[in-house]
Design a protein around this motif. Structure first.
Motif, PDB file in Angstrom:
ATOM      1  N   SER A 112      -7.767   4.373  -7.099  1.00 11.51           N
ATOM      2  CA  SER A 112      -7.682   3.925  -5.712  1.00 11.51           C
ATOM      3  C   SER A 112      -8.679   4.682  -4.829  1.00 11.51           C
ATOM      4  CB  SER A 112      -6.262   4.113  -5.198  1.00 11.51           C
ATOM      5  OG  SER A 112      -6.173   3.758  -3.850  1.00 11.51           O
ATOM      6  N   ALA A 113      -8.799   5.983  -5.046  1.00  8.43           N
ATOM      7  CA  ALA A 113      -9.741   6.786  -4.259  1.00  8.43           C
ATOM      8  C   ALA A 113     -11.181   6.349  -4.514  1.00  8.43           C
ATOM      9  CB  ALA A 113      -9.569   8.269  -4.586  1.00  8.43           C
ATOM     10  N   LEU A 114     -11.507   6.023  -5.756  1.00 10.49           N
ATOM     11  CA  LEU A 114     -12.856   5.534  -6.069  1.00 10.49           C
ATOM     12  C   LEU A 114     -13.138   4.209  -5.367  1.00 10.49           C
ATOM     13  CD1 LEU A 114     -13.410   6.333  -9.849  1.00 10.49           C
ATOM     14  CD2 LEU A 114     -14.911   6.976  -7.961  1.00 10.49           C
ATOM     15  N   ARG A 115     -12.169   3.289  -5.382  1.00 12.68           N
ATOM     16  CA  ARG A 115     -12.363   1.999  -4.703  1.00 12.68           C
ATOM     17  C   ARG A 115     -12.557   2.193  -3.207  1.00 12.68           C
ATOM     18  NH1 ARG A 115      -8.066   0.425  -7.978  1.00 12.68           N
ATOM     19  NH2 ARG A 115      -6.652   0.580  -6.221  1.00 12.68           N
ATOM     20  N   ARG A 116     -11.731   3.054  -2.605  1.00 14.06           N
ATOM     21  CA  ARG A 116     -11.853   3.287  -1.164  1.00 14.06           C
ATOM     22  C   ARG A 116     -13.156   3.998  -0.819  1.00 14.06           C
ATOM     23  NH1 ARG A 116      -7.216   6.563   0.350  1.00 14.06           N
ATOM     24  NH2 ARG A 116      -7.067   7.002  -1.864  1.00 14.06           N
ATOM     25  N   ALA A 117     -13.598   4.941  -1.674  1.00 12.09           N
ATOM     26  CA  ALA A 117     -14.867   5.635  -1.445  1.00 12.09           C
ATOM     27  C   ALA A 117     -16.024   4.642  -1.501  1.00 12.09           C
ATOM     28  CB  ALA A 117     -15.054   6.745  -2.474  1.00 12.09           C
ATOM     29  N   LYS A 118     -15.990   3.734  -2.456  1.00 16.72           N
ATOM     30  CA  LYS A 118     -17.028   2.698  -2.572  1.00 16.72           C
ATOM     31  C   LYS A 118     -17.092   1.880  -1.285  1.00 16.72           C
ATOM     32  CE  LYS A 118     -17.987  -1.567  -5.139  1.00 16.72           C
ATOM     33  NZ  LYS A 118     -19.361  -1.477  -5.556  1.00 16.72           N
ATOM     34  N   GLN A 119     -15.935   1.485  -0.762  1.00 16.20           N
ATOM     35  CA  GLN A 119     -15.906   0.701   0.469  1.00 16.20           C
ATOM     36  C   GLN A 119     -16.475   1.493   1.643  1.00 16.20           C
ATOM     37  OE1 GLN A 119     -11.972  -0.862   1.138  1.00 16.20           O
ATOM     38  NE2 GLN A 119     -11.946  -1.924  -0.822  1.00 16.20           N
ATOM     39  N   LEU A 120     -16.110   2.769   1.735  1.00 12.12           N
ATOM     40  CA  LEU A 120     -16.627   3.599   2.829  1.00 12.12           C
ATOM     41  C   LEU A 120     -18.143   3.741   2.756  1.00 12.12           C
ATOM     42  CD1 LEU A 120     -13.989   6.456   3.144  1.00 12.12           C
ATOM     43  CD2 LEU A 120     -14.620   4.793   4.886  1.00 12.12           C
ATOM     44  N   ILE A 121     -18.657   3.927   1.552  1.00 17.23           N
ATOM     45  CA  ILE A 121     -20.102   4.096   1.390  1.00 17.23           C
ATOM     46  C   ILE A 121     -20.838   2.796   1.720  1.00 17.23           C
ATOM     47  CG2 ILE A 121     -21.932   4.519  -0.302  1.00 17.23           C
ATOM     48  CD1 ILE A 121     -19.835   6.384  -1.737  1.00 17.23           C
ATOM     49  N   GLU A 122     -20.347   1.682   1.215  1.00 20.72           N
ATOM     50  CA  GLU A 122     -21.044   0.409   1.379  1.00 20.72           C
ATOM     51  C   GLU A 122     -20.807  -0.264   2.725  1.00 20.72           C
ATOM     52  OE1 GLU A 122     -21.291  -0.990  -3.280  1.00 20.72           O
ATOM     53  OE2 GLU A 122     -19.843  -1.972  -1.972  1.00 20.72           O
ATOM     54  N   GLU A 125     -16.019   1.367   6.232  1.00 22.25           N
ATOM     55  CA  GLU A 125     -14.579   1.419   6.472  1.00 22.25           C
ATOM     56  C   GLU A 125     -13.848   0.911   5.239  1.00 22.25           C
ATOM     57  OE1 GLU A 125     -12.879  -1.522   9.227  1.00 22.25           O
ATOM     58  OE2 GLU A 125     -14.820  -2.520   9.201  1.00 22.25           O
ATOM     59  N   VAL A 126     -12.582   1.260   5.140  1.00 20.78           N
ATOM     60  CA  VAL A 126     -11.750   0.774   4.041  1.00 20.78           C
ATOM     61  C   VAL A 126     -11.143  -0.542   4.495  1.00 20.78           C
ATOM     62  CG1 VAL A 126      -9.741   1.219   2.584  1.00 20.78           C
ATOM     63  CG2 VAL A 126     -11.273   3.088   3.198  1.00 20.78           C
ATOM     64  N   LEU A 127     -11.451  -1.583   3.757  1.00 20.85           N
ATOM     65  CA  LEU A 127     -10.982  -2.913   4.126  1.00 20.85           C
ATOM     66  C   LEU A 127      -9.511  -3.077   3.773  1.00 20.85           C
ATOM     67  CD1 LEU A 127     -14.060  -4.856   2.764  1.00 20.85           C
ATOM     68  CD2 LEU A 127     -13.658  -4.075   5.097  1.00 20.85           C
ATOM     69  N   ALA A 128      -8.778  -3.733   4.636  1.00 21.37           N
ATOM     70  CA  ALA A 128      -7.346  -3.956   4.413  1.00 21.37           C
ATOM     71  C   ALA A 128      -7.094  -5.449   4.251  1.00 21.37           C
ATOM     72  CB  ALA A 128      -6.540  -3.419   5.584  1.00 21.37           C
ATOM     73  N   VAL A 129      -6.192  -5.786   3.359  1.00 20.42           N
ATOM     74  CA  VAL A 129      -5.813  -7.178   3.143  1.00 20.42           C
ATOM     75  C   VAL A 129      -4.723  -7.528   4.141  1.00 20.42           C
ATOM     76  CG1 VAL A 129      -4.832  -8.784   1.462  1.00 20.42           C
ATOM     77  CG2 VAL A 129      -6.375  -6.983   0.716  1.00 20.42           C
ATOM     78  N   ASP A 130      -4.860  -8.698   4.738  1.00 15.78           N
ATOM     79  CA  ASP A 130      -3.815  -9.153   5.652  1.00 15.78           C
ATOM     80  C   ASP A 130      -2.538  -9.364   4.862  1.00 15.78           C
ATOM     81  OD1 ASP A 130      -5.519  -9.165   7.807  1.00 15.78           O
ATOM     82  OD2 ASP A 130      -6.070 -11.269   7.571  1.00 15.78           O
ATOM     83  N   PRO A 131      -1.407  -8.944   5.399  1.00 19.57           N
ATOM     84  CA  PRO A 131      -0.149  -9.136   4.660  1.00 19.57           C
ATOM     85  C   PRO A 131       0.183 -10.613   4.535  1.00 19.57           C
ATOM     86  CG  PRO A 131       0.278  -8.353   6.881  1.00 19.57           C
ATOM     87  CD  PRO A 131      -1.216  -8.320   6.692  1.00 19.57           C
ATOM     88  N   ALA A 132       0.949 -10.923   3.503  1.00 20.94           N
ATOM     89  CA  ALA A 132       1.395 -12.299   3.307  1.00 20.94           C
ATOM     90  C   ALA A 132       2.359 -12.672   4.425  1.00 20.94           C
ATOM     91  CB  ALA A 132       2.079 -12.431   1.953  1.00 20.94           C
TER      92      ALA A 132
END
Length: 159
Positions: A112-122, A125-132
């Protein structure tokens, strides 16, 4: 179609999916990257130049793991960005079903930290999914299947 027939169809569809997964084996029900490599290294390819990433100043999600991880940065093959590698230093507490259920799976935390770090670098910000949406939905076989996948999504699809 009556609600009872739709509910039966949804249960039958779910049972069929479970049967297929058990027949094909555990690897077929695991998403790509869900099983941990024997070396312990997990990687993401980041869209940036290797000199833009300094292992000493990591993005916040990886920096929060501090001394628990080691990090390596390498150029991606064919000049396609940068590969960011990370692994747990102390891997004695192997992850398993019990640790995933209790919410203390260190490898899942690292993924999870790797995915969030990738988002921050690219993206910055860390993208959030809209709740159902909440409320009552019509029971359909596809909807039941989607609901089962949605329940697994927060844990990277790992059961």
């Amino acid at each position: 179609m009556s609600p009872h027939v739709a509910a039966r169809a949804a249960r039958a569809g779910g049972a069929l999916v479970d049967q297929l997964r058990s027949t094909l084996g555990p690897s077929s029900s695991s998403p790509a990257g869900a099983s941990s490599p024997t070396s312990g290294w997990l990687a993401v390819t980041v869209l940036c130049q290797p000199d833009e990433l300094d292992p000493a100043s990591l993005p916040a999600p990886l920096a929060e793991l501090g001394d628990r991880i080691e990090v390596d940065v390498r150029p991606a093959p064919a000049d396609k960005g940068t590969e960011l590698y990370a692994r747990l230093i102390d891997r004695s507490g192997r992850s398993g079903a019990a640790s995933r259920l209790s919410g203390s799976d260190a490898e899942a935390e690292l993924r999870s930290a790797l995915r969030r770090a990738k988002q921050l670098i690219e993206v910055g910000e860390v993208l959030a999914v809209d709740p159902a949406p909440h409320g009552k939905r019509t029971a359909t076989p596809g909807g039941a299947l989607l609901e089962s996948w949605t329940k697994d999504a927060p844990a990277a699809g790992v059961r």
